[in-house]
Design a protein around this motif. Structure first.
Motif, mmCIF file in Angstrom:
data_model
loop_
_atom_site.group_PDB
_atom_site.id
_atom_site.type_symbol
_atom_site.label_atom_id
_atom_site.label_comp_id
_atom_site.label_asym_id
_atom_site.label_seq_id
_atom_site.Cartn_x
_atom_site.Cartn_y
_atom_site.Cartn_z
ATOM 1 N N LYS A 117 -2.380 -6.537 17.905
ATOM 2 C CA LYS A 117 -2.985 -6.679 16.876
ATOM 3 C C LYS A 117 -2.661 -7.975 15.964
ATOM 4 C CE LYS A 117 -0.821 -3.314 13.784
ATOM 5 N NZ LYS A 117 -1.016 -2.147 12.898
ATOM 6 N N PRO A 118 -3.415 -8.570 14.938
ATOM 7 C CA PRO A 118 -2.889 -9.672 14.343
ATOM 8 C C PRO A 118 -1.646 -9.443 13.401
ATOM 9 C CG PRO A 118 -5.226 -9.522 13.892
ATOM 10 C CD PRO A 118 -4.944 -8.034 14.650
ATOM 11 N N CYS A 119 -0.787 -10.750 13.154
ATOM 12 C CA CYS A 119 0.257 -10.561 12.471
ATOM 13 C C CYS A 119 -0.099 -10.433 10.888
ATOM 14 C CB CYS A 119 1.133 -11.708 12.394
ATOM 15 S SG CYS A 119 2.141 -11.874 13.958
ATOM 16 N N GLY A 120 0.635 -9.589 10.331
ATOM 17 C CA GLY A 120 0.504 -9.619 8.824
ATOM 18 C C GLY A 120 -0.489 -8.620 8.273
ATOM 19 N N GLY A 121 -0.886 -7.566 9.107
ATOM 20 C CA GLY A 121 -1.772 -6.668 8.629
ATOM 21 C C GLY A 121 -1.249 -5.763 7.431
ATOM 22 N N ASP A 122 0.083 -5.440 7.503
ATOM 23 C CA ASP A 122 0.527 -4.653 6.509
ATOM 24 C C ASP A 122 0.541 -5.421 5.216
ATOM 25 O OD1 ASP A 122 0.869 -2.536 8.021
ATOM 26 O OD2 ASP A 122 3.158 -2.970 8.443
ATOM 27 N N ILE A 123 0.871 -6.641 5.247
ATOM 28 C CA ILE A 123 0.807 -7.660 4.175
ATOM 29 C C ILE A 123 -0.714 -7.790 3.548
ATOM 30 C CG2 ILE A 123 1.309 -9.881 3.072
ATOM 31 C CD1 ILE A 123 4.001 -8.100 4.052
ATOM 32 N N ARG A 124 -1.277 -8.150 4.199
ATOM 33 C CA ARG A 124 -2.702 -8.222 3.651
ATOM 34 C C ARG A 124 -3.706 -7.137 3.064
ATOM 35 N NH1 ARG A 124 -2.796 -11.526 8.612
ATOM 36 N NH2 ARG A 124 -2.809 -13.743 7.984
ATOM 37 N N GLU A 125 -3.006 -5.750 3.799
ATOM 38 C CA GLU A 125 -3.512 -4.412 3.370
ATOM 39 C C GLU A 125 -2.810 -4.090 2.041
ATOM 40 O OE1 GLU A 125 -2.971 -2.360 6.964
ATOM 41 O OE2 GLU A 125 -4.299 -3.730 7.803
ATOM 42 N N GLY A 126 -1.599 -4.679 1.767
ATOM 43 C CA GLY A 126 -1.089 -4.386 0.443
ATOM 44 C C GLY A 126 0.007 -3.209 0.548
ATOM 45 N N LYS A 127 0.573 -2.907 2.034
ATOM 46 C CA LYS A 127 1.439 -1.722 2.039
ATOM 47 C C LYS A 127 2.714 -2.074 1.749
ATOM 48 C CE LYS A 127 -0.952 0.226 6.184
ATOM 49 N NZ LYS A 127 -0.892 0.810 7.457
ATOM 50 N N ARG A 128 3.306 -0.988 0.735
ATOM 51 C CA ARG A 128 4.713 -1.059 0.529
ATOM 52 C C ARG A 128 5.618 -0.682 1.461
ATOM 53 N NH1 ARG A 128 1.017 -3.900 -2.826
ATOM 54 N NH2 ARG A 128 2.219 -4.314 -4.580
ATOM 55 N N THR A 129 5.741 -1.128 2.535
ATOM 56 C CA THR A 129 6.724 -0.922 3.638
ATOM 57 C C THR A 129 8.008 -0.884 3.288
ATOM 58 O OG1 THR A 129 7.033 -3.096 4.608
ATOM 59 C CG2 THR A 129 5.106 -1.578 5.298
ATOM 60 N N CYS A 130 8.971 -0.426 3.840
ATOM 61 C CA CYS A 130 10.471 -0.556 3.374
ATOM 62 C C CYS A 130 10.950 -2.014 3.351
ATOM 63 C CB CYS A 130 11.320 0.446 4.593
ATOM 64 S SG CYS A 130 12.969 0.448 3.785
ATOM 65 N N LEU A 131 10.264 -2.705 4.281
ATOM 66 C CA LEU A 131 10.835 -4.169 4.216
ATOM 67 C C LEU A 131 10.299 -4.699 3.018
ATOM 68 C CD1 LEU A 131 11.765 -6.679 5.879
ATOM 69 C CD2 LEU A 131 9.133 -6.635 6.933
ATOM 70 N N VAL A 132 8.935 -4.492 2.589
ATOM 71 C CA VAL A 132 8.519 -5.288 1.523
ATOM 72 C C VAL A 132 9.177 -4.780 0.233
ATOM 73 C CG1 VAL A 132 6.469 -5.667 -0.066
ATOM 74 C CG2 VAL A 132 6.478 -5.870 2.622
ATOM 75 N N ALA A 133 9.352 -3.362 0.164
ATOM 76 C CA ALA A 133 9.675 -2.702 -1.011
ATOM 77 C C ALA A 133 11.496 -3.422 -1.269
ATOM 78 C CB ALA A 133 9.848 -1.278 -0.800
ATOM 79 N N LEU A 134 12.262 -3.349 -0.266
ATOM 80 C CA LEU A 134 13.435 -3.916 -0.228
ATOM 81 C C LEU A 134 13.406 -5.246 -0.532
ATOM 82 C CD1 LEU A 134 16.353 -3.084 0.166
ATOM 83 C CD2 LEU A 134 16.246 -3.873 2.528
ATOM 84 N N ALA A 135 12.634 -6.206 -0.217
ATOM 85 C CA ALA A 135 12.456 -7.379 -0.800
ATOM 86 C C ALA A 135 12.361 -7.444 -2.162
ATOM 87 C CB ALA A 135 11.439 -8.404 0.179
ATOM 88 N N GLY A 136 11.348 -6.702 -2.576
ATOM 89 C CA GLY A 136 10.956 -6.833 -3.817
ATOM 90 C C GLY A 136 11.849 -6.480 -4.840
ATOM 91 N N HIS A 137 12.715 -5.270 -4.202
ATOM 92 C CA HIS A 137 13.737 -4.659 -5.317
ATOM 93 C C HIS A 137 14.755 -5.669 -5.230
ATOM 94 C CE1 HIS A 137 16.666 -1.605 -6.645
ATOM 95 N NE2 HIS A 137 17.542 -1.796 -5.718
ATOM 96 N N ARG A 138 15.414 -6.458 -4.390
ATOM 97 C CA ARG A 138 16.302 -7.221 -4.344
ATOM 98 C C ARG A 138 16.100 -8.571 -5.189
ATOM 99 N NH1 ARG A 138 19.529 -7.544 1.483
ATOM 100 N NH2 ARG A 138 20.424 -5.529 1.187
ATOM 101 N N ALA A 139 14.550 -8.849 -5.031
ATOM 102 C CA ALA A 139 14.034 -10.139 -5.839
ATOM 103 C C ALA A 139 14.324 -9.868 -7.327
ATOM 104 C CB ALA A 139 12.653 -10.570 -5.659
ATOM 105 N N GLU A 140 13.772 -8.532 -7.678
ATOM 106 C CA GLU A 140 13.870 -8.152 -9.030
ATOM 107 C C GLU A 140 15.218 -8.218 -9.565
ATOM 108 O OE1 GLU A 140 11.940 -4.383 -9.287
ATOM 109 O OE2 GLU A 140 10.007 -5.095 -9.251
ATOM 110 N N ALA A 141 16.349 -7.730 -8.941
ATOM 111 C CA ALA A 141 17.649 -7.414 -9.101
ATOM 112 C C ALA A 141 18.466 -8.784 -9.385
ATOM 113 C CB ALA A 141 18.389 -6.683 -8.341
#
Length: 392
Positions: A260-284
């Motif tokens: 399936k195409p790349c980036g489906g989770d990003i386009r769907e707005g999914k808060r995967t562990c990968l994305v959540a960790l990136a957001g948490h570290r960026a905030e910190a």
């Protein structure tokens, strides 16, 4: 079907033959209800279930049965039937997931609701046709779920085994719904809590992809409590590793690897562990640029490849990708250690360990995975579309 050695040689084929028999019977019953229903809905469920996928859940169930010395005619027959039921449950999960996420492609082909939309294009205004296709997708998933439950209920089992198997099956279905709910909730609330994302990964995919198939195979073999506990501990860790790898693949692997195409989770707005960790570290770190990229990109259905590359850069720069890779390695190693001493030293046990390691792409064995080039492409990937099951 009573010869375990014959099944050992081709587990997917043996499960497929049981599926063929069961699905032929179900389609005949559907045709007795209504020929149009049988052709347009039941037939699609059959085709989806028969094609694509690696039968990974039924293989895990089978090799757990064999590793626990299950070889009698009754447990062999039951394992094949419940393995087939797992494949139908997978159909339900994927079809419903695609409807809820608006995914257009599954296993390298149009998702079931997308195929329906194309089939009925022009029959009514486009919006009505799209709504119809999504509604029928829900019905198709429901039908697959009903068939899977029927198959488990109709499988002859001794009373003690029946009680354990049906409790496991019931818990697994509830866990799947819970995980899907948490996934949807994360999309609407925008939560960046890594612990919540990890819990979602465990419930949505980890348990029914790995932990519960192991438990079902052990139960059918009559395994003792200590073995069941060890397999449960291994399955929980390896199941989460499986989902974390899937999260990474969605962003970084080539479509011909994932189907399936790349980036489906990003386009769907999914808060995967990968994305959540990136957001948490960026905030910190007070990294406003990274947070802006994530806010702008998550849930953007029209995100371009250049926009996805910017998300990849954030995932790399915050260390989220490397951290998830490391966690996968630890989880696989821990999971396999829980099997040490719990299973007999036999070929089936070795096969099970190899299969479990491959569920996270051989991370424990250091097999690694082709690293993507620009745009997430994986040069020279040998895997054809649809070869790898994704999402759940």
């Amino acid at each position: 079907m009573g010869d375990p050695g014959a099944v050992d040689a081709d587990v997917p084929g043996a499960v497929g033959r049981v599926l063929d028999h069961v699905l032929a019977d179900r389609v005949a019953r559907a045709r007795a209800a209504d020929a149009l229903f049988a052709e347009e809905l039941a037939g699609r469920v059959v085709r989806f279930t028969r094609t694509g996928g690696k039968r990974s859940r039924s293989r895990l169930l089978w090799w757990t049965l064999r590793a626990c010395a299950g070889a009698g005619e009754a447990p062999v027959a039951a394992a094949l039937r419940i393995g087939a039921a797992l494949e139908l449950l997978q159909t339900c999960a994927l079809v419903h997931d695609d409807v809820m996420d608006g995914s257009e492609v599954r296993r390298g082909r149009p998702a079931l609701h997308a195929d329906l939309r194309a089939r009925f294009a022009g029959s009514a205004p486009a919006e009505r046709v799209a709504r119809f296709a999504e509604a029928v997708g829900v019905l198709a998933g429901d039908l697959a779920l009903a068939w899977s439950d029927d198959l488990v209920a109709e499988t002859p089992l001794a009373p003690p085994t029946a009680s354990v198997v049906r409790r496991l099956w019931s818990d697994m279905r509830t866990e799947m719904v819970a995980g899907q709910y948490l996934d949807l909730r994360g999309q609407i609330t925008g939560s960046h809590a890594p612990s919540r994302a990890l819990r979602t990964a465990c419930l949505k995919s980890g348990r029914y992809s790995v932990e519960r198939p192991l438990a079902l195979g052990a139960a059918l073999a009559g395994a003792d409590d200590a073995t069941m506990r060890a397999l449960g501990s291994a399955g929980r860790r390896l199941g989460v590793a499986f989902q974390l790898r899937d999260d990474l693949d969605d962003v970084f692997a080539a479509p011909r690897w994932t189907g399936k195409p790349c980036g489906g989770d990003i386009r769907e707005g999914k808060r995967t562990c990968l994305v959540a960790l990136a957001g948490h570290r960026a905030e910190a770190a007070g990294d406003r640029r990274a947070l802006a990229v994530l806010r702008r990109s998550l849930g953007d259905t029209g995100l371009t490849e250049a926009g996805l590359d910017r998300v990849r850069e954030v995932l790399e720069r915050t260390g989220a990708r490397a951290s998830v890779e490391e966690r996968i390695g630890r989880l696989v190693a821990q999971g396999l250690r829980h099997l040490d001493g719990a299973l007999p030293e036999n070929e089936a046990g070795a096969r099970l360990r190899r299969l479990l390691a491959s569920a996270a792409d051989g991370a424990a064995a250091g097999a690694g995975r082709p690293r993507p080039g620009p745009g997430g492409a994986v040069p020279g990937s040998p895997v054809s579309p649809g070869a790898r099951e994704t999402g759940r």
